[in-house]
Scaffold this active site. Structure first.
Site, PDB file in Angstrom:
ATOM      1  N   HIS A 133       0.816  -1.110   0.086  1.00 31.90           N
ATOM      2  CA  HIS A 133       0.066  -0.091   0.155  1.00 31.90           C
ATOM      3  C   HIS A 133       0.882   1.216  -0.127  1.00 31.90           C
ATOM      4  O   HIS A 133       2.023   1.109   0.296  1.00 31.90           O
ATOM      5  CB  HIS A 133      -1.039  -0.011   1.237  1.00 31.90           C
ATOM      6  CG  HIS A 133      -2.114  -0.779   1.218  1.00 31.90           C
ATOM      7  ND1 HIS A 133      -1.944  -2.125   1.323  1.00 31.90           N
ATOM      8  CD2 HIS A 133      -3.466  -0.696   0.775  1.00 31.90           C
ATOM      9  CE1 HIS A 133      -3.086  -2.852   1.019  1.00 31.90           C
ATOM     10  NE2 HIS A 133      -3.983  -1.936   0.594  1.00 31.90           N
ATOM     11  N   LYS A 137      -0.909   5.191   4.514  1.00 36.62           N
ATOM     12  CA  LYS A 137      -1.827   4.085   5.342  1.00 36.62           C
ATOM     13  C   LYS A 137      -1.180   3.933   6.807  1.00 36.62           C
ATOM     14  O   LYS A 137      -0.159   3.793   7.144  1.00 36.62           O
ATOM     15  CB  LYS A 137      -1.670   2.817   4.481  1.00 36.62           C
ATOM     16  CG  LYS A 137      -2.865   1.731   5.140  1.00 36.62           C
ATOM     17  CD  LYS A 137      -2.968   0.615   4.212  1.00 36.62           C
ATOM     18  CE  LYS A 137      -3.784  -0.506   4.866  1.00 36.62           C
ATOM     19  NZ  LYS A 137      -5.175   0.033   5.072  1.00 36.62           N
TER      20      LYS A 137
END
Length: 247
Positions: A133, A137
Site C-alpha cells: 500500500h 496508510k
C-alpha cells in the site's frame, strides 16, 4: 423512481471523495450528506444508508451513531477487532432491521482472489501473504491481508493441515513478518502504490501465486455502490462484500 438517500462519512479523504462522486453520479442514489472529522453528523441529512470511510479510531463511534438512528452502514474502514465487531452486534440487537456491512475490500477482483485462495488453500503445504500500500496508510497489515490470512487459516484447518512449515529459529529484526492465525503476512509501504496483494502457495516442485492490483481507487467504486444498494436487504452484521455478491 425512488432514490436511496446516502451520506458519506470521511468525505474529504481519498476514498471518501471518490465515493461521494460515485453516489452523486448514480441515477438510483441521492447524496444527502458529505461529512468529515469536524462535522456534526446529526440526522445524517435524512440518509437511508451511510458510507463510512473515516479513520479506524473514529469508525466505531460513527457506526454506533448511524445504528442508533436506524441508518444502514457500508463500512470501508479497517481496524475491526473481534471486540469492536461484538460491540456492533450488541448495538444491532436493539435495531434488528438495520444492516451493517464491513468490507475489508470493495474491489471485485480482490473478492475473487480471496475465493480462489480459499479453494487453493487445502492443496498446498506453504502459504504466505504480501500486501503493498501507499505509505500514508496508518495500519498494517491491511484489512484485506488480515482477512485473507484468516480465511486461509480456516480452510487449512478444515482440511486437516498443520502449521505452515518454517525452520526459522532466529529472527531478531522480524524479517519473517507478522503471523495472523499462523499465516505469515508481510506489509510493504511504497509511494506510488494504491492497494496490492499477493497470495503465494508452495508445494513440492510447484508454486501458485494469486495477485490482485488496484491501480486507482476507482476500482473500489462498483463494490461501494453494490454495498449501498444491498445493505438494507441484509439486516445485522455482515463482514465481507462477497456475501452480498454470492462470490
Amino acid at each position: 423512481m425512488t432514490r436511496t438517500k446516502v451520506a458519506v462519512i470521511g468525505a474529504q479523504g481519498r476514498m471518501g471523495t471518490q465515493a461521494a462522486g460515485a453516489v452523486d453520479s448514480a441515477d438510483d442514489l441521492e447524496l444527502v450528506g458529505a461529512f468529515d472529522k469536524d462535522d456534526a453528523l446529526g440526522d445524517l441529512g435524512g440518509a437511508d444508508v451511510s458510507v463510512i470511510l473515516s479513520v479506524p479510531d473514529a469508525a466505531p463511534g460513527n457506526v454506533a451513531h448511524c445504528i442508533d438512528r436506524g441508518v444502514h452502514c457500508v463500512v470501508g474502514t479497517t481496524g475491526w477487532t473481534d471486540e469492536r465487531l461484538d460491540a456492533v452486534r450488541t448495538r444491532l440487537a436493539g435495531k434488528p432491521s438495520v444492516g451493517v456491512l464491513i468490507a475489508p475490500n470493495f474491489a471485485i477482483g480482490a473478492l475473487l482472489a480471496l475465493e480462489f485462495a480459499r479453494k487453493a488453500a487445502p492443496y498446498f503445504e506453504s502459504v504466505e501473504v504480501i500486501e503493498q500500500h501507499h505509505p500514508d496508510k496508518v495500519d498494517a497489515p491491511s484489512g484485506t491481508a488480515g482477512r485473507t490470512a484468516r480465511v486461509l487459516a480456516q480452510a487449512r484447518s478444515e482440511a486437516g493441515l498443520g502449521d505452515v512449515p518454517d525452520a526459522t529459529t532466529s529472527d531478531p529484526l522480524g524479517a519473517r513478518g507478522a503471523r495472523v492465525e499462523g499465516i505469515p503476512v508481510h506489509a510493504v509501504r511504497l509511494r506510488g502504490r494504491v492497494a496490492h496483494e499477493e497470495i503465494l502457495f508452495g508445494g513440492p516442485g510447484e508454486a501458485l501465486t494469486i495477485r490482485h492490483d488496484s491501480f486507482d481507487r476507482a476500482s473500489f467504486m462498483p463494490g461501494v455502490l453494490a454495498g449501498v444498494r444491498a445493505v438494507a436487504d441484509h439486516p445485522g452484521l455482515t463482514v465481507g462484500l462477497e456475501h452480498y455478491l454470492n462470490i
